[in-house]
Design an enzyme around this catalytic site. Structure first.
Site, PDB file in Angstrom:
ATOM      1  N   SER A   1      34.711 -25.850  41.424  1.00 59.40           N
ATOM      2  CA  SER A   1      35.174 -27.073  40.767  1.00 59.40           C
ATOM      3  C   SER A   1      35.124 -27.046  39.244  1.00 59.40           C
ATOM      4  O   SER A   1      35.606 -27.979  38.607  1.00 59.40           O
ATOM      5  CB  SER A   1      34.388 -28.286  41.272  1.00 59.40           C
ATOM      6  OG  SER A   1      35.203 -29.078  42.095  1.00 59.40           O
TER       7      SER A   1
ATOM      8  N   LYS B   1      38.291 -27.689  37.308  1.00 62.91           N
ATOM      9  CA  LYS B   1      38.701 -28.998  36.802  1.00 62.91           C
ATOM     10  C   LYS B   1      38.624 -29.071  35.275  1.00 62.91           C
ATOM     11  O   LYS B   1      39.298 -29.908  34.655  1.00 62.91           O
ATOM     12  CB  LYS B   1      37.848 -30.100  37.435  1.00 62.91           C
ATOM     13  CG  LYS B   1      38.092 -30.285  38.935  1.00 62.91           C
ATOM     14  CD  LYS B   1      37.216 -31.393  39.503  1.00 62.91           C
ATOM     15  CE  LYS B   1      37.524 -31.697  40.967  1.00 62.91           C
ATOM     16  NZ  LYS B   1      37.050 -30.660  41.888  1.00 62.91           N
TER      17      LYS B   1
ATOM     18  N   SER C   1      33.607 -35.307  40.635  1.00 58.84           N
ATOM     19  CA  SER C   1      34.251 -34.092  41.143  1.00 58.84           C
ATOM     20  C   SER C   1      35.252 -34.439  42.240  1.00 58.84           C
ATOM     21  O   SER C   1      35.151 -33.981  43.377  1.00 58.84           O
ATOM     22  CB  SER C   1      33.217 -33.084  41.654  1.00 58.84           C
ATOM     23  OG  SER C   1      33.781 -31.783  41.673  1.00 58.84           O
TER      24      SER C   1
END
Length: 565
Positions: A205, A208, A398
């Site tokens: 993640s 991102k 997230s």
């Protein structure tokens, strides 16, 4: 070398001030729920709350990109009724919300609405948040975002030798497995220390960070995603036009929560009920009480299904959905069950809300055969929070759904198809334009669920340095959206008592990442001398996720606790 007692005392004496100046968003409230939200303010500021993250791994090899959601794809830059529309505030807001002034003309083919006010970095009035019982200590006072980035360079830079000596023992923890990392000066992006820093690794993640830096560079931060209803081609027909806002909600305002906490005026999502009320009022004013309804998904292109689709961490990525396609819109699970067809669910919910307002939908809503006409009269519209607020929300919690939606908005702004592939191309090209070294970078999505993504640690610290740079103030939401160690979002339950990293709580702000066997952490930290540093840790290990994360947190705590000269 590692800081001695004197440096430790200096850190304790200045920690609250530095943290407030460098890391916290002004006006942010920290709570025992592990979340944060900005207090309502006439000026844009704060960020949406998050709750504990990274808790689960997908059994399908990809695991989860420690987010949990989706967005979708279908047709792209075709105009359809996004010309000049009446100026208005966001539907459902009784008063303007700072950046929610009169709405200007919608950008053609994007489903977005630029605000009439210029983009600004988040700011607000400093406030002293209450104690956080969960963390067992008072939260540091909030202050101007990144104020210490200006004062930071006055402190001496850590040296490679000092960093090596300070971090060696923590980096030697076998629970980290294969680890690569980079530490850089936030003020100029200068790499200070690293190992394997130029070797691509699975980012999970932390992908991102790439998505949001590129998106904020391409899209004005005060842009809002617009969901509209327009008249159809034939009398008695109306079209619900998806604008790419997965946060559109069918819940009543008192039921809406973000990361387990109530939304404020800046972060409250657009209301499907408000859209139905507007539409019903317009129809009844024209003497119409029965309509046929279809829905336009032409904003997105390509396959709507993520390569690691599991209908939990992510659903079909569609430009029309409500409550991120959750089966239970109030669910607070990290990976809640998703509906099979988010767009159809949204249209059905809209039809039910129209009926409650005295307008009957004849038959079941169906996908539109063709995009809505650009000149079609608008019967109703609602707008999302600004892109800046959406970026903060997706980073804090997230949120995979929101990440994929923002990635597609970046694609549209870059004149690429609004698909997984088009978004990856747009992000890659924009980062290269910003001067980020892209050798070895591979992107297959915007959320990080795809295990084939690859980013070197040195690139992650460069992204963070860009977000901290005075030359790129519009990127600041990337930093203000990062979870705060021990207090908010996906770091709310980390850096706690007995972890070996508790002294760094409140001093670290970082994006987490987790897939099967992969754990990553990239963010910013104020060291003992007051220098703002960026860091990225990327691991691949057979140790349990919690064990690996704790080991990473101890590395970052060492970084926070030394001057490292």
């Amino acid at each position: 070398m590692g800081a001695g007692v004197g440096a430790g005392d200096r850190r304790r004496g200045t920690a609250a001030g530095l943290f407030g100046a460098a890391l916290l968003v002004a006006g942010t409230v920290l709570t025992s729920g592990g979340g944060a939200y900005a207090q309502p303010s006439p000026s844009p500021g704060g960020h949406s709350a998050g709750h504990g993250e990274d808790g689960k791994h997908d059994g399908k090899g990809g695991g989860r990109g420690d987010g949990r959601d989706d967005g979708r794809g279908d047709g792209r830059g075709d105009d359809r009724g996004r010309g000049a529309e009446p100026a208005r505030n966001r539907a459902g807001d009784a008063e303007p919300t700072g950046t929610g002034g009169p709405v200007g003309q919608a950008a053609p083919g994007t489903g977005t609405t630029p605000s009439s006010t210029p983009p600004t970095a988040p700011s607000g009035t400093p406030a002293g948040p209450p104690a956080s019982p969960a963390a067992g200590r008072p939260a540091p006072p909030a202050g101007a975002v990144l104020a210490s980035a200006e004062a930071g360079p006055a402190a001496a830079l850590p040296t490679s030798q000092g960093l090596q000596q300070a971090l060696a023992a923590a980096l030697g923890d076998r629970n980290l497995g294969t680890v690569s990392f980079a530490v850089a000066d936030a003020a100029g992006g200068q790499l200070l220390y690293g190992s394997g820093e130029n070797t691509p690794a699975t980012p999970a993640s932390t992908t991102k960070l790439a998505t949001t830096v590129a998106a904020l560079s391409l899209i004005p931060a005060d842009t809002r995603l617009t969901t509209r209803v327009v008249k159809g081609a034939n009398p008695g027909e109306i079209t619900l036009v998806g604008g790419g806002d997965p946060t559109l909600t069918a819940l009543s305002p008192d039921q809406v929560q973000i990361g387990g906490l109530p939304a404020d005026a800046d972060t409250a999502p657009a209301s499907l009920d408000a859209l139905a009320r507007q539409t019903a009022a317009a129809l009844k004013a024209a003497g119409t009480t029965t309509v046929k309804l279809d829905y336009d998904l032409s904003l997105y292109a390509g396959n709507p299904q993520h390569k690691n689709h599991d209908a939990a961490n992510i659903a079909l990525v569609t430009p029309l959905m409500v409550d991120e396609g959750k089966v239970d819109p109030k669910s607070r699970e990290d990976a809640p069950a998703r509906v099979a067809d988010p767009a159809s669910q949204a249209a059905d919910a809209f039809a039910a809300l129209l009926k409650a307002q005295g307008v009957t939908v004849d038959g079941k809503a169906k996908p539109a055969v063709a995009p809505a006409a650009a000149t079609a009269p608008v019967l109703g519209r609602v707008d999302s929070p600004t892109v800046a607020r959406l970026v903060e929300r997706l980073l804090t919690t997230s949120d995979n759904t929101l990440a994929e939606a923002i990635a597609r908005q970046a694609a549209l702004a870059a004149h690429q198809p609004a698909s997984f592939e088009g978004a990856a191309t747009a992000v890659t090209q924009e980062l290269a334009r910003l001067g980020v070294p892209m050798t070895g970078v591979v992107l297959g999505d915007g959320s990080g669920l795809y295990p084939g993504n690859a980013i070197p640690p040195a690139v992650l610290v460069q992204l963070l340095a860009l977000a901290a740079s005075d030359q790129h103030p519009t990127l600041r939401p990337v930093l203000t959206g990062l979870p705060i160690a021990g207090f908010t979002g996906t770091l709310g339950k980390r850096f706690g008592a007995g972890s070996g990293s508790a002294e760094a709580a409140g001093l670290v702000r970082a994006k987490t990442g987790s897939l099967s066997g992969v754990n990553t952490l990239a963010g910013a930290v104020v060291d003992a001398e007051g220098r703002l540093l960026t860091f990225a840790l990327m691991t691949k290990t057979t140790a349990s996720a919690d064990t690996a994360r704790a080991a990473m947190d101890r590395v970052v705590a060492k970084l926070a606790g030394c001057g490292c000269h």
